[in-house]
Design an enzyme around this catalytic site. Structure first.
Site, PDB file in Angstrom:
ATOM      1  N   SER A 262      20.725   4.756  36.462  1.00  0.00           N
ATOM      2  CA  SER A 262      19.643   3.775  36.382  1.00  0.00           C
ATOM      3  C   SER A 262      20.020   2.632  35.454  1.00  0.00           C
ATOM      4  O   SER A 262      21.024   2.683  34.741  1.00  0.00           O
ATOM      5  CB  SER A 262      18.355   4.450  35.914  1.00  0.00           C
ATOM      6  OG  SER A 262      18.544   5.055  34.652  1.00  0.00           O
ATOM      7  N   SER A 264      18.998   1.562  32.673  1.00  0.00           N
ATOM      8  CA  SER A 264      19.084   1.786  31.230  1.00  0.00           C
ATOM      9  C   SER A 264      20.377   2.482  30.821  1.00  0.00           C
ATOM     10  O   SER A 264      20.661   2.615  29.639  1.00  0.00           O
ATOM     11  CB  SER A 264      17.878   2.608  30.753  1.00  0.00           C
ATOM     12  OG  SER A 264      17.753   3.793  31.502  1.00  0.00           O
ATOM     13  N   THR A 337      14.199   5.649  36.821  1.00  0.00           N
ATOM     14  CA  THR A 337      14.852   6.954  36.676  1.00  0.00           C
ATOM     15  C   THR A 337      14.034   7.969  37.466  1.00  0.00           C
ATOM     16  O   THR A 337      13.010   8.464  36.989  1.00  0.00           O
ATOM     17  CB  THR A 337      14.940   7.367  35.201  1.00  0.00           C
ATOM     18  OG1 THR A 337      15.635   6.361  34.463  1.00  0.00           O
ATOM     19  CG2 THR A 337      15.674   8.693  35.050  1.00  0.00           C
ATOM     20  N   HIS A 507      38.966  65.525  16.678  1.00  0.00           N
ATOM     21  CA  HIS A 507      39.042  66.989  16.752  1.00  0.00           C
ATOM     22  C   HIS A 507      39.599  67.477  18.088  1.00  0.00           C
ATOM     23  O   HIS A 507      39.939  68.653  18.228  1.00  0.00           O
ATOM     24  CB  HIS A 507      37.677  67.625  16.449  1.00  0.00           C
ATOM     25  CG  HIS A 507      36.692  67.574  17.573  1.00  0.00           C
ATOM     26  ND1 HIS A 507      35.610  66.720  17.572  1.00  0.00           N
ATOM     27  CD2 HIS A 507      36.596  68.291  18.720  1.00  0.00           C
ATOM     28  CE1 HIS A 507      34.901  66.909  18.665  1.00  0.00           C
ATOM     29  NE2 HIS A 507      35.479  67.865  19.378  1.00  0.00           N
ATOM     30  N   ASP A 561      35.921  61.784  12.392  1.00  0.00           N
ATOM     31  CA  ASP A 561      36.286  62.381  13.680  1.00  0.00           C
ATOM     32  C   ASP A 561      36.499  61.279  14.726  1.00  0.00           C
ATOM     33  O   ASP A 561      35.695  61.092  15.645  1.00  0.00           O
ATOM     34  CB  ASP A 561      35.176  63.343  14.122  1.00  0.00           C
ATOM     35  CG  ASP A 561      35.569  64.160  15.347  1.00  0.00           C
ATOM     36  OD1 ASP A 561      34.667  64.791  15.955  1.00  0.00           O
ATOM     37  OD2 ASP A 561      36.762  64.154  15.705  1.00  0.00           O
ATOM     38  N   SER A 679      32.966  65.979  24.073  1.00  0.00           N
ATOM     39  CA  SER A 679      33.297  65.325  22.806  1.00  0.00           C
ATOM     40  C   SER A 679      34.227  64.140  23.037  1.00  0.00           C
ATOM     41  O   SER A 679      35.085  64.172  23.924  1.00  0.00           O
ATOM     42  CB  SER A 679      33.978  66.317  21.860  1.00  0.00           C
ATOM     43  OG  SER A 679      33.093  67.342  21.492  1.00  0.00           O
TER      44      SER A 679
END
Length: 752
Positions: A262, A264, A337, A507, A561, A679
């Site tokens: 635009s 601007s 715009t 472990h 562990d 585990s």
């Protein structure tokens, strides 16, 4: 999983051309500042004031009218003199469950405000915040929370007022700003079932405030990289270019670039718009994703230079050529715009594509859409642009489940009559993300687009992705899960944390067997996706000694562990094999959508922020089981049960001799308990459809698989059992020094 982002970039800069035939008076100087003109002194030219850092112009701009007089946008009376005023940051209106100092009406640049919580509350966010030269506070909103709600306390940003003090599932909170501050973000948020608030954190800001490029680039980059990873979780990594995402046929991105032309907008600024858009195209194609790019310029009317329906929209060279050929003079007769018309062009493009592909087809429904709109200011013709956004949301069927298929980022450039309310209204509202920004000038815009998608910084960021579709296998749901075995018998589990490293329990290796005989199964062992790997190196924590406290009557002790296994080969990433996110790493930070500068403590506060945190582990049969990790005072009551275990700990007087702060505790309520053989497996959480490992299974007081050879058979402990079930997991937040020592070259760790 991740959103395809519709970036809505609104840009405002009015710098100018000197016209030899002025129509408006030239006595428009600003005390202590400078000004620029978009089109000289002629009618339609926009005069923009600038001040040194820490000051802002009042007024910000003036428009030369056809009458030959200057008009100040939004002003109710004529201002005779433009001045530079000191920037101030908004003050807290209230601060729940704590105090803040000093108590001022507003704060000068460089001024600090400090926060402290009352007893029983934990501080989240920044304990001290500083007012920055752009009128914005640094850091994050400080919140004093006790973790009692289903969702964490959403807090109250500085300058905001909140109504609603219940944080249960379905509860809503509403926000408004005090004085003349402008709200960006969500004015209303709802506590969702996953424990996360809907929408975006609301921020109250001065109308003249703006964002620094170093804040905008990572915010956009984080969201965009998340969108890319989520478009399809399958990707491949190339050493030379970092992570590149290969979207399969089912995944596609439509990127729409809208450039304001635009009156601007000066011709020079329009050139920077084009350069910035070209940078974006270059970055997005470097990801090797299936992408189509549309190019639209607009002023009073839109002009489509490239449509996503054109095959050339998938060719980077053709797309960049279209951008280079975009002509500023194509819109020289359009002074307005018309943001609505630009967005409506996107809607029409989507509508045509839907008609071609079919509304009910996966080919249409799986496309994600990103819109980038570059404009110089507030729309002033054509109607409300939100109407077009509403139509876009409707045609894409955007709802809570499909929210990630559209992201709109609104970025204004230039401290003019930028309408923060319009930007915020158009920008998307998503948890942990910002979609509305204002940059100071086009130079800042260029800087943002240069750095927002730096491929070299995205290496190994796509972690914690699981396939949650209904027909996904257990392994696809938890692709980081691996089994560890000496020779033939499976003994432990573990988690992929990179393409070559596995995290597990120490472990598992206490018998001292020759690790060269061990194997790690990655992927689904029951399909072609399973593969057996040799172990190149095992790193066992030197602090682990199960018999360390035997002379104290503690027959088994599981402190430290933790172990790492380096596989002899790198794992090829697939939907069946992918690393989980480790907290306190840059990779997890991206997945959490947290800002740059976040710390390990920030991750802990976000992931373990309630007294009872829902979590998961993987069973022997590969299914995902649920537990609740106890924190704070509930951790103490959870751990105290160990004192009733007289077989392992016959003379125990202090529970903390066995259960140190290295452990997370679960096993209360209706929790599942891990079996022997599980585990070393990950204890993990889900946040924003990504998975984060916070612990690993270590030991417990009850084995639900005892006496059963069937992996699918688990027995719950009788209610009368003494002691009742309790399970303990190594807390990865307490093992940071060891993890950093051995993974510093593998993962990118955050400051503690």
């Amino acid at each position: 999983m991740g959103p395809l982002m519709v970036l809505f970039c609104l840009l405002f800069v009015y710098t100018g051309l000197a016209d030899s035939a002025p129509s408006c008076p030239q006595n428009v100087n600003i005390s202590g500042g400078t000004f620029t003109l978009s089109h000289g002194w002629a009618p339609g030219s926009l005069l923009t004031y600038s001040c040194p850092q820490g000051l802002y112009p009042s007024p910000a701009s003036r428009l030369c009218k056809s009458s030959g007089q200057w008009q100040t946008p939004g002003a109710t009376r004529s201002l005779s003199k433009a001045v530079c005023k000191p920037v101030r940051c908004p003050a807290p209106v209230s601060f729940e469950n704590g105090i803040y100092t000093p108590r001022l009406g507003s704060y000068p640049v460089g001024g600090n405000v400090s926060f402290e919580c009352e007893d029983g509350f934990i501080l989240r966010g920044s304990p001290v915040r500083q007012c920055r030269p752009n009128g914005m506070w640094d850091g994050e909103t400080a919140v004093c929370d006790n973790g009692a709600g289903h969702c964490p306390n959403p807090g109250i940003s500085l300058g905001a007022v909140r109504t609603g003090f219940r944080f249960g599932h379905g509860d809503k909170v509403r926000y408004r700003c005090s004085s003349n501050l402008v709200l960006t973000g969500s004015s209303e948020r709802e506590c969702q079932g996953n424990g996360v608030w809907s929408g975006t954190e609301p921020i109250c800001r001065q109308p003249y405030s703006y964002d620094f490029p170093e804040d905008v680039a990572p915010a956009l980059g984080t969201s965009f990289s998340h969108m890319l990873g989520a478009t399809n979780p399958t990707q491949k990594t190339k050493e030379s270019l970092g992570r590149k995402i290969q979207i399969q046929r089912s995944g596609h991105l439509n990127l729409y670039l809208l450039l304001d032309c635009s009156q601007s907008v000066s011709e020079n600024d329009f050139l920077i718009f084009k350069e910035s858009a070209s940078l974006m195209v270059d970055r997005i194609f470097s990801f090797e994703i299936n992408v189509s790019v549309a190019i639209i310029t607009f002023a009073s009317k839109p002009k489509v230079l490239m449509s996503v329906l054109n095959d050339n929209s998938r060719d980077m060279t053709e797309v960049i050529s279209s951008l280079e050929n975009a002509n500023y003079k194509d819109h020289e007769n359009g002074t307005g715009t018309n943001t609505y018309a630009a967005l409506n062009s996107v809607y029409l493009m989507m509508n045509n594509q839907m008609r071609i592909l079919g509304m009910e087809t996966m080919a249409w429904q799986e496309i994600r859409h990103a819109i980038i709109l570059l404009t110089d200011g507030k729309s002033n013709m054509g109607g409300s642009p939100k109407t077009a956004v509403d139509r876009i949301r409707e045609i894409l069927n955007i709802n809570q489940k499909r929210n990630d298929y559209l992201d709109i980022y609104a970025i204004g450039v230039g401290k003019l009559d930028v309408d923060w309310r319009e930007l915020n209204e158009l920008g998307s509202k998503k948890d942990g993300e910002r979609h509305a920004f204002i940059l100071q000038d086009t130079k800042a815009l260029h800087q943002v687009f240069e750095h927002m998608l730096d491929v070299s910084k995205l290496t190994d960021t796509i972690c914690g992705v699981g396939n949650m579709s209904a027909n996904a296998s257990d392994q696809e749901r938890t692709p980081w899960h691996v089994t560890i075995k000496p020779k033939s018998q499976e003994t432990c589990r573990g988690a992929l944390i990179s393409d070559q490293w596995v995290l597990t329990a120490a472990h598992c290796f206490r018998d001292g067997n020759d690790h060269s005989l061990w194997r790690v199964n990655v992927g689904d062992p029951k399909s072609q996706w399973g593969k057996e790997f040799l172990i190149e190196k095992a790193v066992i924590s030197p602090g682990f000694d199960v018999f360390a406290k035997k002379n104290q009557g503690i027959l088994e002790f599981y402190g430290d562990d933790i172990a790492l296994l380096k596989l002899a080969q790198k794992v090829k990433m697939s939907t069946h094999a992918r690393p989980i996110c480790l907290p306190c790493t840059m990779e997890a930070n991206l997945a959490l959508r947290r800002p740059q500068g976040s710390t390990c403590r920030d991750h802990e506060n976000e992931l373990l922020n309630k007294q009872s945190v829902p979590a998961h582990f993987v069973a022997l049969n590969g299914s995902k089981l649920n537990i609740n990790l106890k924190m704070g005072v509930e951790w103490t009551s959870c751990a105290e049960v160990v004192s009733q275990e007289k077989t392992m700990f016959p003379n125990l007087t202090d529970v903390r001799e066995v259960v140190t702060d290295q452990f997370l505790c679960s096993g209360t309520q209706e929790d599942e308990s891990p079996c022997k053989g599980e585990s070393g497996g990950a204890v993990f959480l889900e946040r924003r459809f990504r998975f984060f490992q916070v612990g690993l299974v270590s030991w417990g007081l009850y084995n639900p698989c005892l006496g059963s050879a069937d992996k699918n058979s688990r027995k719950r402990a009788p209610r009368s059992k003494v002691p009742p079930p309790r399970d303990f997991h190594i807390n990865l937040f307490r093992m940071q020094p060891w993890l950093r020592q051995h993974l510093g070259d593998v993962l990118n760790f955050l400051p503690l």
